[in-house]
Design an enzyme around this catalytic site. Structure first.
Site, PDB file in Angstrom:
ATOM      1  N   ASP A 182      58.165 -35.237 -45.323  1.00  0.00           N
ATOM      2  CA  ASP A 182      59.065 -34.211 -44.802  1.00  0.00           C
ATOM      3  C   ASP A 182      60.470 -34.376 -45.365  1.00  0.00           C
ATOM      4  O   ASP A 182      61.041 -35.470 -45.288  1.00  0.00           O
ATOM      5  CB  ASP A 182      59.153 -34.336 -43.268  1.00  0.00           C
ATOM      6  CG  ASP A 182      58.474 -33.178 -42.574  1.00  0.00           C
ATOM      7  OD1 ASP A 182      58.763 -32.024 -42.941  1.00  0.00           O
ATOM      8  OD2 ASP A 182      57.652 -33.437 -41.667  1.00  0.00           O
TER       9      ASP A 182
ATOM     10  N   LYS B  88      58.593 -46.304 -40.058  1.00  0.00           N
ATOM     11  CA  LYS B  88      59.830 -46.718 -40.724  1.00  0.00           C
ATOM     12  C   LYS B  88      60.997 -46.604 -39.747  1.00  0.00           C
ATOM     13  O   LYS B  88      61.006 -45.674 -38.966  1.00  0.00           O
ATOM     14  CB  LYS B  88      60.086 -45.794 -41.925  1.00  0.00           C
ATOM     15  CG  LYS B  88      58.999 -45.822 -42.980  1.00  0.00           C
ATOM     16  CD  LYS B  88      59.138 -44.673 -43.973  1.00  0.00           C
ATOM     17  CE  LYS B  88      58.686 -43.360 -43.391  1.00  0.00           C
ATOM     18  NZ  LYS B  88      58.663 -42.242 -44.340  1.00  0.00           N
TER      19      LYS B  88
ATOM     20  N   ASP C 259      64.298 -39.171 -47.680  1.00  0.00           N
ATOM     21  CA  ASP C 259      65.468 -38.323 -47.387  1.00  0.00           C
ATOM     22  C   ASP C 259      66.288 -38.864 -46.224  1.00  0.00           C
ATOM     23  O   ASP C 259      67.310 -38.293 -45.879  1.00  0.00           O
ATOM     24  CB  ASP C 259      65.022 -36.881 -47.073  1.00  0.00           C
ATOM     25  CG  ASP C 259      64.282 -36.780 -45.751  1.00  0.00           C
ATOM     26  OD1 ASP C 259      63.347 -37.585 -45.528  1.00  0.00           O
ATOM     27  OD2 ASP C 259      64.651 -35.923 -44.928  1.00  0.00           O
TER      28      ASP C 259
ATOM     29  N   ASP D 198      58.181 -40.595 -48.906  1.00  0.00           N
ATOM     30  CA  ASP D 198      58.190 -39.943 -47.610  1.00  0.00           C
ATOM     31  C   ASP D 198      57.790 -38.486 -47.875  1.00  0.00           C
ATOM     32  O   ASP D 198      57.827 -38.034 -49.028  1.00  0.00           O
ATOM     33  CB  ASP D 198      59.601 -40.040 -47.002  1.00  0.00           C
ATOM     34  CG  ASP D 198      59.711 -39.258 -45.713  1.00  0.00           C
ATOM     35  OD1 ASP D 198      58.826 -39.424 -44.849  1.00  0.00           O
ATOM     36  OD2 ASP D 198      60.675 -38.464 -45.570  1.00  0.00           O
TER      37      ASP D 198
HETATM   38 MG   LIG Z   1      61.656 -37.319 -44.236  1.00  0.00          MG
END
Ligand SMILES: [Mg+2]
EC number: 3.1.3.21
Length: 306
Positions: A29, A220, A245, A27
């Site tokens: 960000d 996702k 995250d 991922d």
């Molecule tokens: Mg993220």
């Protein structure tokens, strides 16, 4: 799969882990950067993984950038990346409409330039980008002239989202044969300094509420981004890991796809969140491993290269 979930990945364990992996899905960000601020050491890790012959792909729910725009941002922040390694929801939504749905008509698009560009590249006819100014009265709105060729409504991030667009989406979605697709349902977009702005999920919920329908979600935790990587590039699930995250998107997707999962604590979810899912028995949202930052894998990586 790890015998005990949520193990701290360090020392000997991280060396064994890296040796057992040849494809890493990241991922972006909260993992590689926050807003425009790179996570310290993250680019060294990505570039080092590639130097050791591991394959890296970027899976992001963010629909505001094309593959090329993402590759440009990655490069600007020090990450070696090619557009073909980026699987974002702008690109994957276009692929879904072209290859899975094989859409014959047009899309009414609530979304921005990146979605429009990826749709154009995939040959998906669409309209709706930009501002939609208020005209007429409520009676006109309810009887607006609908384009009979519209077969799908797609909702992504759109800074011009408005009552007029909401109404247009409703008029199309009253026809049950009109598809209803959302790029993602993240409720907030994180920026630097812990600040945030409303995310695509807010717009999706508004359209769902008006239409009395649920959107089908591309991003996702749906497995479609992963499916696109598998189809375009192939991978061995037993030697693949998803790094993210967020427990309810990244980690959930990894669990659904039957690959190992690694939570990094530089973004949205905390170790306490993971423990609380574990206590509740919601194990699909508990990662196999966690690190404080992806940069924590650098020592094990440099040993692997020797
Ligand atoms: Mg993220």
């Amino acid at each position: 799969m790890a015998a005990s979930k949520c193990a701290h990945l360090n020392g000997e364990l991280s060396r064994r882990f890296l040796a057992s992996v040849d494809t890493v899905l990241f991922d972006c960000d909260g993992v590689l950067w926050r807003g425009d601020e790179p996570i310290s050491g993250a680019s060294d890790l990505i570039n080092g993984l590639k130097r050791t012959g591991k394959r890296v792909f970027f899976l992001t729910n963010n629909s505001t950038k094309t593959r090329s725009m993402y590759a440009e941002k990655l490069g600007r922040l020090g990450f070696k990346a090619e557009p073909g390694e980026v699987f974002g929801t702008a690109y994957c939504t276009a692929i879904y409409l072209r290859d899975i749905v094989q859409l014959k008509g047009k899309v009414y698009l609530i979304g921005g330039r990146a979605l429009s560009e990826e749709f154009g590249a995939a040959g998906i006819r669409h309209f709706g980008c930009g501002a939609d100014l208020v005209t007429g009265s409520p009676k006109d709105w309810a009887s607006m002239e609908a384009d009979p060729d519209v077969k799908a409504v797609v909702v992504g991030f759109d800074e011009h989202f408005s009552y007029m667009k909401l109404n247009r989406a409703l008029q199309y979605l009253q026809d049950p044969s009109c598809l209803f697709i959302a790029t993602n349902t993240d409720t907030r977009l994180p920026l630097e300094g812990g600040r945030a702005i409303p995310g695509t999920g807010c717009l999706v919920r508004a359209v769902e509420t008006a239409a009395h329908r649920k959107a089908q979600v591309i991003g996702k935790p749906s497995s479609f981004l992963y499916d696109c990587v598998v189809k375009d590039c192939g991978l061995d699930p037993a030697r693949t890991v998803m790094v993210g995250d967020r427990l309810d998107t990244d980690i959930q997707m990894g669990s659904t796809c039957g690959i190992r999962t690694l939570l990094t604590l530089t973004g949205f979810s905390s170790l306490e969140d993971a423990k609380s899912y574990q206590d509740k028995g919601a194990l699909s949202m508990v990662p196999d491993y966690y690190v404080n930052s992806v940069a924590d894998l650098l020592p094990a990586l440099s040993e692997e290269r020797q």
